[in-house]
Design a protein around this motif. Structure first.
Motif, PDB file in Angstrom:
ATOM      1  N   LEU A   1      94.607 -36.649  13.387  1.00 13.30           N
ATOM      2  CA  LEU A   1      93.522 -36.955  12.454  1.00 13.30           C
ATOM      3  C   LEU A   1      92.228 -37.280  13.205  1.00 13.30           C
ATOM      4  O   LEU A   1      91.152 -36.784  12.844  1.00 13.30           O
ATOM      5  N   VAL A   2      92.332 -38.089  14.255  1.00  6.89           N
ATOM      6  CA  VAL A   2      91.130 -38.470  15.002  1.00  6.89           C
ATOM      7  C   VAL A   2      90.475 -37.230  15.623  1.00  6.89           C
ATOM      8  O   VAL A   2      89.267 -37.012  15.490  1.00  6.89           O
ATOM      9  N   ILE A   3      91.298 -36.394  16.271  1.00  6.11           N
ATOM     10  CA  ILE A   3      90.725 -35.193  16.896  1.00  6.11           C
ATOM     11  C   ILE A   3      90.130 -34.272  15.825  1.00  6.11           C
ATOM     12  O   ILE A   3      89.058 -33.693  16.004  1.00  6.11           O
ATOM     13  N   THR A   4      90.826 -34.154  14.692  1.00  5.84           N
ATOM     14  CA  THR A   4      90.312 -33.312  13.608  1.00  5.84           C
ATOM     15  C   THR A   4      88.921 -33.760  13.176  1.00  5.84           C
ATOM     16  O   THR A   4      88.008 -32.942  13.035  1.00  5.84           O
TER      17      THR A   4
ATOM     18  N   VAL B   1      88.359 -35.120   4.201  1.00  9.20           N
ATOM     19  CA  VAL B   1      88.994 -34.399   5.309  1.00  9.20           C
ATOM     20  C   VAL B   1      90.096 -35.257   5.923  1.00  9.20           C
ATOM     21  O   VAL B   1      91.189 -34.769   6.214  1.00  9.20           O
ATOM     22  N   ALA B   2      89.818 -36.554   6.089  1.00 12.01           N
ATOM     23  CA  ALA B   2      90.815 -37.458   6.654  1.00 12.01           C
ATOM     24  C   ALA B   2      92.063 -37.488   5.778  1.00 12.01           C
ATOM     25  O   ALA B   2      93.190 -37.446   6.270  1.00 12.01           O
TER      26      ALA B   2
ATOM     27  N   PHE C   1      93.239 -35.136   3.582  1.00 16.53           N
ATOM     28  CA  PHE C   1      94.011 -33.894   3.670  1.00 16.53           C
ATOM     29  C   PHE C   1      94.715 -33.776   5.019  1.00 16.53           C
ATOM     30  O   PHE C   1      95.873 -33.379   5.102  1.00 16.53           O
ATOM     31  N   SER C   2      93.980 -34.117   6.070  1.00 19.59           N
ATOM     32  CA  SER C   2      94.541 -33.981   7.409  1.00 19.59           C
ATOM     33  C   SER C   2      95.737 -34.921   7.585  1.00 19.59           C
ATOM     34  O   SER C   2      96.800 -34.495   8.041  1.00 19.59           O
ATOM     35  N   PHE C   3      95.581 -36.176   7.180  1.00 21.67           N
ATOM     36  CA  PHE C   3      96.665 -37.143   7.361  1.00 21.67           C
ATOM     37  C   PHE C   3      97.917 -36.719   6.588  1.00 21.67           C
ATOM     38  O   PHE C   3      99.019 -36.707   7.135  1.00 21.67           O
ATOM     39  N   VAL C   4      97.726 -36.350   5.319  1.00 19.42           N
ATOM     40  CA  VAL C   4      98.876 -35.985   4.482  1.00 19.42           C
ATOM     41  C   VAL C   4      99.588 -34.773   5.069  1.00 19.42           C
ATOM     42  O   VAL C   4     100.815 -34.728   5.186  1.00 19.42           O
ATOM     43  N   GLN C   5      98.792 -33.767   5.467  1.00 23.04           N
ATOM     44  CA  GLN C   5      99.390 -32.557   6.011  1.00 23.04           C
ATOM     45  C   GLN C   5     100.122 -32.838   7.324  1.00 23.04           C
ATOM     46  O   GLN C   5     101.217 -32.340   7.549  1.00 23.04           O
ATOM     47  N   ASN C   6      99.517 -33.658   8.172  1.00 22.23           N
ATOM     48  CA  ASN C   6     100.147 -33.973   9.455  1.00 22.23           C
ATOM     49  C   ASN C   6     101.445 -34.750   9.262  1.00 22.23           C
ATOM     50  O   ASN C   6     102.451 -34.481   9.903  1.00 22.23           O
TER      51      ASN C   6
END
Lengths: 310, 303
Positions: free
Chosen positions: B98-101, B214-215, B217-222
């Motif tokens: 998430l951070v890098i995204t 974005v955070a 979507f990214s967190f849930v997907q990861n």
């Protein structure tokens, strides 16, 4: 009107856009800085793997050019056609259910005028989305096991008395479709609800004055205005659906291989890569999946007017 | 179903309007509410039961706290605390990616929307294309790629591919190109801001909603990603909880009769594992519903 529409329009018109006056070196140098990390990631995990997959699919194990032999090999594999049939049947059931029911539920929930009720309904529909992947499959293993199931009465009604009876191969496509719908529909209902809110009240009122019933308004006004969102949902779901993996993989494990571990195309690719050490064959399957997903997406894009203006 | 407004203005004109129409709609809605709610309610109740109680007792009666504690002990005692390690791994992978995204995609989306540079269009087109590629399709080639550089099995083999999130760039791009006027940035430049300051002092504070989206979507997907860690991580110590669930499932005699033994897992324990595996996402979901709609439809509202 919609997100995708705006993006498409921005993408189409962007070349004609003024650059904002200054075009000094420091300015574009900074832009390169802004996109640098993302560009590295795109190349490393988007472009390179895609090209590598293409390379692998057209070469043999020693790196020599193989033409289409990898494709003919996997396509003549006795497991290939059944896997295609499984995934296709699952996709048809799921996508039809998704499009019809999501549009229907969004319009109905939108018609509920009591605020707390509408809010609660949306929350109930949407929360299962938190259980994706392995978690939702595990939950449905419980639900489908007649000995522990909360709906065992329903299962008995259909004549199922044991877990193995429930998961006979013929039942799997609808079962996977139900799991996927249960997990994914709520998020889309919430998004469609948001899109319905954006339809101006004047349009609806004008239709009413012209004598349209609620059903006619839903069919003739709201549904056409949702069309782009529905296409968008179709593309996203299709792309994900062709990749079916975790559901049959876990079910195969839970059923002591009553469900085979090469049930879906993606599982077959995995078998090629890690059981048979045939990465070329695996790449050929991945590439076929990719082409199918992109081709079907193109249908949604053109039929759904996703990149049209207005 | 007096709460429904369907057909209030057009009673008796259409088939689904009026009292009977509302009843039908009400029944259909109730069926769907049950469909979506029953599995979750039942799952929560199942964690408070003993293995026998789960089968014998009424499915919608709660068990006891004693059984919950026993299930808890069994779950976290599994393979000497493997579950704790798996949850920790999930957190490391999901948050790391998430951070890098965010660091990669927010500036990239900004630059593509509001600045000019060579290859801008190319990058945009590539982003739109890779966005359509299902991310599991590239897992096998990425495996081979990371194998060459010797990263297989390390946390980076999961974090780096996850942090490539073109959808996030796309959302950011749309947000900046529709919601932030270029004049605002031009004014900041006139006031003497450097290009970097224009981004950090003007654009970034305006972008809070899209950063959150974005955070999310990214967190849930990861967190929910299964296939990537399944392929990249050969050893059980590195599993995230989603992949760890398969180990628990394999040790559950109810589903896998050959697994009966000292380490066997009972059904209520497996239910508890399922709840724990989704708890962080569930919490994020509860807070996210509002801005999810706002964000997805932002900028696209007025024609």
């Amino acid at each position: 009107m919609t997100l995708t529409d705006k993006a498409a329009r921005a993408a189409v018109t962007s070349h004609g856009r003024p650059s904002g006056g200054r075009s000094g070196d420091d300015k574009s140098a900074m832009s390169y800085g802004f996109v640098a990390l993302y560009t590295v990631l795109v190349v490393a995990f988007g472009v390179l793997p895609a090209l590598y997959a293409v390379y692998l699919a057209f070469t043999d194990g020693d790196g020599g050019f193989a033409g289409i032999t990898n494709f003919t090999k996997v396509m003549s594999d006795f497991r290939f056609l059944p896997a295609v049939a499984h995934v296709a049947l699952y996709l048809v059931i799921w996508l039809v259910a998704l499009v019809v029911l999501v549009a229907f539920l969004a319009i109905v929930v939108h018609a509920v005028r009591v605020r707390w009720l509408s809010k609660t309904l949306r929350l109930v529909f949407y929360l299962p989305g938190a259980l994706a992947g392995a978690s939702s499959v595990l939950l449905w293993l419980f639900v489908l096991d007649p000995t522990a199931s909360p709906v065992s009465g329903l299962l008995h009604l259909f004549g199922f008395t044991s877990f193995v009876q429930v998961i006979v191969p013929a039942n799997l496509p609808p079962i996977f479709a139900i799991i996927a719908f249960w997990t994914g529909a709520g998020g889309w209902i919430v998004i469609m609800y948001g899109a319905l809110n954006n339809i101006s009240a004047d349009v609806i009122e004008a239709a009413r004055i012209d004598g349209a019933t609620t059903v006619q308004i839903a069919w003739r006004v709201q549904l056409p205005l949702l069309r782009k969102w529905i296409s968008y949902m179709g593309i996203m779901s299709l792309a994900a659906g062709t990749q079916l993996f975790v559901e049959p993989q876990l079910l195969s494990q839970a059923s002591n291989a009553v469900v085979p571990n090469d049930y879906s195309l993606n599982q077959l690719a995995y078998q090629y890569a890690f059981q048979q050490n045939d990465f070329n064959g695996a790449a050929a399957i991945s590439l076929l999946l990719l082409v199918i997903a992109l081709a079907l997406s193109a249908v949604f894009v053109t039929r759904g007017g996703l990149f049209e203006r207005g | 179903m007096t709460t429904l407004d369907i057909g209030r203005h057009a009673k008796s004109r259409g088939r689904l309007d009026g009292w009977s129409g509302r009843t039908i709609i009400g029944v259909v809605l109730a069926v769907f509410v049950l469909f979506f709610a029953i599995p979750i309610v039942w799952l929560l109740l199942a964690t408070t039961k003993s293995a026998r109680g789960l089968i014998v007792d009424h499915p919608f009666l709660p068990g006891g706290l004693g059984d919950l504690a026993a299930n808890w002990d069994q779950l976290f005692g599994f393979q000497d605390g493997a579950v704790t390690a798996w949850v920790g791994n999930s957190a490391l992978y999901a948050v790391g990616a998430l951070v890098i995204t965010l660091v990669a995609s927010i500036p990239a989306g900004y630059a593509m929307a509001l600045t000019e540079f060579r290859f801008r269009r190319l990058l945009l087109v590539v982003t739109l294309i890779v966005m359509l590629i299902p991310n599991t399709a590239l897992v096998l080639p990425i495996f081979l790629e990371l194998n060459v550089v010797g990263l297989i099995g390390s946390p980076l083999s999961v974090i780096l591919p996850m942090s490539f999130f073109p959808f996030g760039v796309y959302l950011t791009y749309i947000y900046f190109s529709t919601s932030v006027p270029r004049d605002l940035l031009a004014a900041a430049r006139l006031d003497g801001c450097t290009e970097f300051q224009v981004f950090t002092r003007v654009a970034l504070p305006l972008a809070a909603p899209i950063v959150a989206l974005v955070a999310f979507f990214s967190f849930v997907q990861n967190w929910n990603n299964f296939f990537l860690p399944f392929v990249m991580l050969p050893s059980s110590e590195g599993y995230p909880i989603q992949v760890g669930l398969t180990s628990l499932l394999a040790s559950t005699p109810a589903f896998n009769p050959s697994s009966a033994g000292a380490q066997s897992v009972q059904l209520p324990t497996l239910a508890l594992a399922t709840v724990i595996s989704v708890l962080p996402v569930l919490i994020v979901f509860l807070f996210a519903q509002r801005f999810l709609v706002a964000g997805m439809t932002a900028g696209g509202t007025k024609e």
